[in-house]
Scaffold this motif. Sequence first.
Motif, short mmCIF file in Angstrom:
data_model
loop_
_atom_site.label_atom_id
_atom_site.label_comp_id
_atom_site.label_asym_id
_atom_site.label_seq_id
_atom_site.Cartn_x
_atom_site.Cartn_y
_atom_site.Cartn_z
N GLN A 198 -6.83 -5.65 0.00
CA GLN A 198 -6.68 -5.39 -1.43
C GLN A 198 -6.09 -4.00 -1.69
OE1 GLN A 198 -9.88 -6.61 -4.14
NE2 GLN A 198 -9.88 -4.52 -4.91
N THR A 240 -5.41 3.30 -6.83
CA THR A 240 -6.78 3.76 -7.06
C THR A 240 -7.74 3.28 -5.98
OG1 THR A 240 -7.22 1.83 -8.46
CG2 THR A 240 -6.47 3.87 -9.56
N GLN A 241 -7.37 2.20 -5.30
CA GLN A 241 -8.24 1.66 -4.24
C GLN A 241 -7.38 0.95 -3.22
OE1 GLN A 241 -10.68 -1.82 -5.06
NE2 GLN A 241 -12.43 -0.77 -4.13
N SER A 242 -7.73 1.12 -1.96
CA SER A 242 -6.98 0.52 -0.88
C SER A 242 -7.97 0.05 0.19
CB SER A 242 -6.00 1.54 -0.31
OG SER A 242 -5.27 1.01 0.75
N LEU A 243 -8.12 -1.25 0.29
CA LEU A 243 -8.99 -1.84 1.32
C LEU A 243 -8.07 -2.46 2.37
CD1 LEU A 243 -11.56 -3.55 -1.07
CD2 LEU A 243 -11.75 -1.32 0.04
N LYS A 298 -4.54 -2.46 -15.45
CA LYS A 298 -5.11 -2.50 -14.10
C LYS A 298 -4.38 -3.60 -13.34
CE LYS A 298 -8.32 0.51 -15.00
NZ LYS A 298 -8.23 1.85 -14.44
N ASN A 330 0.80 -1.22 0.00
CA ASN A 330 0.00 0.00 0.00
C ASN A 330 0.83 1.28 0.00
OD1 ASN A 330 -2.74 1.17 0.18
ND2 ASN A 330 -2.04 1.91 2.17
N PRO A 338 -5.14 5.49 -1.85
CA PRO A 338 -5.57 6.13 -3.09
C PRO A 338 -4.88 7.47 -3.32
CG PRO A 338 -7.46 5.20 -1.96
CD PRO A 338 -6.28 5.08 -1.02
N ALA A 354 -5.51 -1.76 -5.35
CA ALA A 354 -5.68 -1.70 -6.81
C ALA A 354 -4.89 -0.51 -7.34
CB ALA A 354 -7.15 -1.58 -7.18
#
Length: 195
Positions: free
Chosen positions: A105, A98-101, A121, A50, A78, A107
């Motif tokens: 996850q 673009t995405q951080s969970l 992607k 991340n 993000p 992305a």
Amino acid sequence: MYALLSMIAAVVVSVIAAILILAAMKSDDLHVERSLVMKASPRQIFPLINELRAWEAWTPYDRDPGMRETYSGPAGGPGARYAWTGNREAGEGSITITQSLPYSQVALDLDMIKPFQGHNKVVFRLMPDIDGTRVTWELDDKTPYVGKVAGLFVDLDRKIGSDFEEGLARLKRVAERTGRTHTEASVPYRLECVE
């Protein structure tokens, strides 16, 4: 002599036509995926993915020691962005989260400029496993026609997949360092998880 040249030309044209037809029949979609189980928790592994500066400890794409690198945006999550310009092998491009969970996850958009243009992607997934955490690295791309022609001669899944395998093995070594956390073991700055 003319008959021989005509025959050679016909064979060459036939081979080129076959290559172009085979390329046209290939799927536009490229999907590369590799996984590895690591004896570390998602909480330990997540910041290593991340936070883009943490990639310095494990990326397989460190092939140019003279590469110019820039980081922008937040340290992680993000909007975090890393751009590079390197030698012929490293090329030029950028990645943006673009995405951080948290702990599951991350992305990214991977935009290549050189040696060829591409807009990919990328997703890292962290799944609990009986032996630790299964980390999956995925890449999806739409392949242009020229790429499909090249794909007849180069196995992109094997080429990109071998990089992913090397990166996951390096990430595993960093994440599994015994007796120390990943921060103490490999990264020269403090990592923070964004929750």
